[in-house]
Design a protein around this motif. Structure first.
Motif, PDB file in Angstrom:
ATOM      1  N   GLN A 146      30.371  33.957  45.521  1.00  0.00           N
ATOM      2  CA  GLN A 146      29.481  34.001  44.391  1.00  0.00           C
ATOM      3  C   GLN A 146      30.058  34.195  43.173  1.00  0.00           C
ATOM      4  O   GLN A 146      29.677  33.339  42.161  1.00  0.00           O
ATOM      5  CB  GLN A 146      28.463  35.235  44.544  1.00  0.00           C
ATOM      6  N   VAL A 147      31.229  34.811  43.158  1.00  0.00           N
ATOM      7  CA  VAL A 147      31.814  35.007  41.837  1.00  0.00           C
ATOM      8  C   VAL A 147      32.438  33.399  41.594  1.00  0.00           C
ATOM      9  O   VAL A 147      32.654  33.343  40.418  1.00  0.00           O
ATOM     10  CB  VAL A 147      33.245  35.838  41.960  1.00  0.00           C
ATOM     11  N   ALA A 148      32.849  32.746  42.432  1.00  0.00           N
ATOM     12  CA  ALA A 148      33.407  31.342  42.464  1.00  0.00           C
ATOM     13  C   ALA A 148      32.392  30.508  41.539  1.00  0.00           C
ATOM     14  O   ALA A 148      32.694  29.847  40.747  1.00  0.00           O
ATOM     15  CB  ALA A 148      33.901  30.904  43.514  1.00  0.00           C
ATOM     16  N   ARG A 149      31.209  30.809  41.965  1.00  0.00           N
ATOM     17  CA  ARG A 149      30.091  29.897  41.123  1.00  0.00           C
ATOM     18  C   ARG A 149      29.908  30.321  39.755  1.00  0.00           C
ATOM     19  O   ARG A 149      29.687  29.488  38.993  1.00  0.00           O
ATOM     20  CB  ARG A 149      28.792  30.096  41.997  1.00  0.00           C
ATOM     21  N   LEU A 150      30.259  31.567  39.530  1.00  0.00           N
ATOM     22  CA  LEU A 150      30.117  32.196  38.170  1.00  0.00           C
ATOM     23  C   LEU A 150      31.281  31.565  37.353  1.00  0.00           C
ATOM     24  O   LEU A 150      31.122  31.569  36.089  1.00  0.00           O
ATOM     25  CB  LEU A 150      29.991  33.784  37.926  1.00  0.00           C
ATOM     26  N   LEU A 151      32.236  31.485  38.033  1.00  0.00           N
ATOM     27  CA  LEU A 151      33.550  30.842  37.409  1.00  0.00           C
ATOM     28  C   LEU A 151      33.457  29.556  37.065  1.00  0.00           C
ATOM     29  O   LEU A 151      34.121  29.201  36.121  1.00  0.00           O
ATOM     30  CB  LEU A 151      34.928  31.407  38.138  1.00  0.00           C
ATOM     31  N   ALA A 152      32.610  28.934  37.606  1.00  0.00           N
ATOM     32  CA  ALA A 152      32.812  27.346  37.441  1.00  0.00           C
ATOM     33  C   ALA A 152      32.812  26.746  35.881  1.00  0.00           C
ATOM     34  O   ALA A 152      33.445  26.030  35.717  1.00  0.00           O
ATOM     35  CB  ALA A 152      31.547  26.774  38.147  1.00  0.00           C
ATOM     36  N   GLN A 158      39.483  23.162  37.853  1.00  0.00           N
ATOM     37  CA  GLN A 158      40.269  24.181  38.963  1.00  0.00           C
ATOM     38  C   GLN A 158      39.415  24.283  40.149  1.00  0.00           C
ATOM     39  O   GLN A 158      39.601  25.570  40.770  1.00  0.00           O
ATOM     40  CB  GLN A 158      40.543  25.500  38.188  1.00  0.00           C
ATOM     41  N   ARG A 159      38.721  23.334  40.381  1.00  0.00           N
ATOM     42  CA  ARG A 159      37.782  23.588  41.836  1.00  0.00           C
ATOM     43  C   ARG A 159      38.726  23.957  42.855  1.00  0.00           C
ATOM     44  O   ARG A 159      38.350  24.765  43.804  1.00  0.00           O
ATOM     45  CB  ARG A 159      37.096  22.219  42.056  1.00  0.00           C
ATOM     46  N   ASP A 160      39.664  23.454  43.130  1.00  0.00           N
ATOM     47  CA  ASP A 160      40.739  23.839  44.285  1.00  0.00           C
ATOM     48  C   ASP A 160      41.195  25.284  44.103  1.00  0.00           C
ATOM     49  O   ASP A 160      41.393  26.003  45.078  1.00  0.00           O
ATOM     50  CB  ASP A 160      41.978  23.015  44.253  1.00  0.00           C
ATOM     51  N   ARG A 161      41.322  25.849  42.834  1.00  0.00           N
ATOM     52  CA  ARG A 161      41.906  27.231  42.598  1.00  0.00           C
ATOM     53  C   ARG A 161      40.770  28.147  42.514  1.00  0.00           C
ATOM     54  O   ARG A 161      41.284  29.416  42.829  1.00  0.00           O
ATOM     55  CB  ARG A 161      42.754  27.253  41.216  1.00  0.00           C
ATOM     56  N   ALA A 166      38.542  33.654  42.681  1.00  0.00           N
ATOM     57  CA  ALA A 166      37.581  34.822  42.832  1.00  0.00           C
ATOM     58  C   ALA A 166      37.867  35.934  43.973  1.00  0.00           C
ATOM     59  O   ALA A 166      37.453  36.980  43.759  1.00  0.00           O
ATOM     60  CB  ALA A 166      36.306  33.780  43.268  1.00  0.00           C
ATOM     61  N   GLN A 167      38.652  35.479  44.954  1.00  0.00           N
ATOM     62  CA  GLN A 167      39.150  36.296  45.940  1.00  0.00           C
ATOM     63  C   GLN A 167      40.106  37.290  45.298  1.00  0.00           C
ATOM     64  O   GLN A 167      40.052  38.555  45.405  1.00  0.00           O
ATOM     65  CB  GLN A 167      39.694  35.556  47.128  1.00  0.00           C
ATOM     66  N   VAL A 168      40.928  36.960  44.460  1.00  0.00           N
ATOM     67  CA  VAL A 168      41.860  37.840  43.944  1.00  0.00           C
ATOM     68  C   VAL A 168      41.100  38.795  42.947  1.00  0.00           C
ATOM     69  O   VAL A 168      41.493  39.953  42.932  1.00  0.00           O
ATOM     70  CB  VAL A 168      42.835  37.214  42.879  1.00  0.00           C
TER      71      VAL A 168
END
Length: 210
Positions: A146-152, A158-161, A166-168
């Motif tokens: 979910q955080v990754a989607r907010l980071l987009a 940086q799609r691969d990173r 987000a996990q970090v």
């Protein structure tokens, strides 16, 4: 007792379908939180939990194979709550105003950890064995997605990173919140440092052009 070493996530044997059974299930989880706070994970037993929940031990074992599954379910509940809260915050504040979203959400999380000692108790409990750590990491991954989607919008190239970022971010936040509520630590100061750390990390990505 060294605990389970399964490579599969620890989940309840079944989930209740009827209202009466759901209440018993919730009573077991509530009792487990109370025992964790009062006695700690090492002293927690299924018998203690059943007694405090006022359910037969056989009823507890219908749902939970052992105490490790119980704490993993508590972690899942806590993670689901954070996920729902993050959804509400992200709908309230546009993603382009991420500094405000980050600060408000971290303040909200910090208040939860400060006022609810079971948050840290559960988080520590699921670090106790390989199987509980695996299950907790899968719970964190759901939140990180979910955080990754907010980071987009911040990291368009940086799609691969993004998934690792987000996990970090999620694991760092939970680790430092646990640290912040330990005896002898300044909770407010630690939360401020957490905000600076995560905001600086995201700002670096933004100024680098994603």
């Amino acid at each position: 007792m060294s605990g389970p070493t399964s490579t599969e996530p620890l989940v309840p044997r079944k989930r209740p379908a009827q209202e009466r059974s759901r209440r018993k299930f919730e009573d077991i989880l509530t009792a487990a939180r109370e025992v964790l706070i009062d006695d700690g994970f090492d002293s927690l037993t299924c018998e203690q939990v059943a007694t405090r929940a006022d359910v037969p031990i056989g009823t507890l074992y219908q749902y939970f194979a052992n105490k490790y599954v119980i704490v993993c379910e508590l972690d899942r509940v806590d993670t689901a709550g954070v996920r729902d809260e993050l959804t509400a915050f992200s709908e309230e504040i546009p993603s382009l105003e991420w500094p405000a979203l980050l600060e408000k959400f971290l303040d909200h999380l910090a208040a939860l950890w400060r006022t609810d000692p079971s948050r840290r108790a559960v988080w520590l409990a699921v670090q106790s064995t390989p199987a509980t750590r695996l299950t907790a990491s899968l719970n964190e991954k759901i939140l990180a997605e979910q955080v990754a989607r907010l980071l987009a919008p911040l990291t368009p190239t940086q799609r691969d990173r993004r998934a690792v970022m987000a996990q970090v971010l999620v694991h760092t936040a939970f680790s430092l919140l646990s640290f912040s509520v330990q005896d002898g630590h300044d909770h407010d100061q630690t939360v401020q440092e957490l905000k600076r750390m995560l905001a600086g990390y995201l700002l670096l990505e933004e100024t680098a052009g994603g």
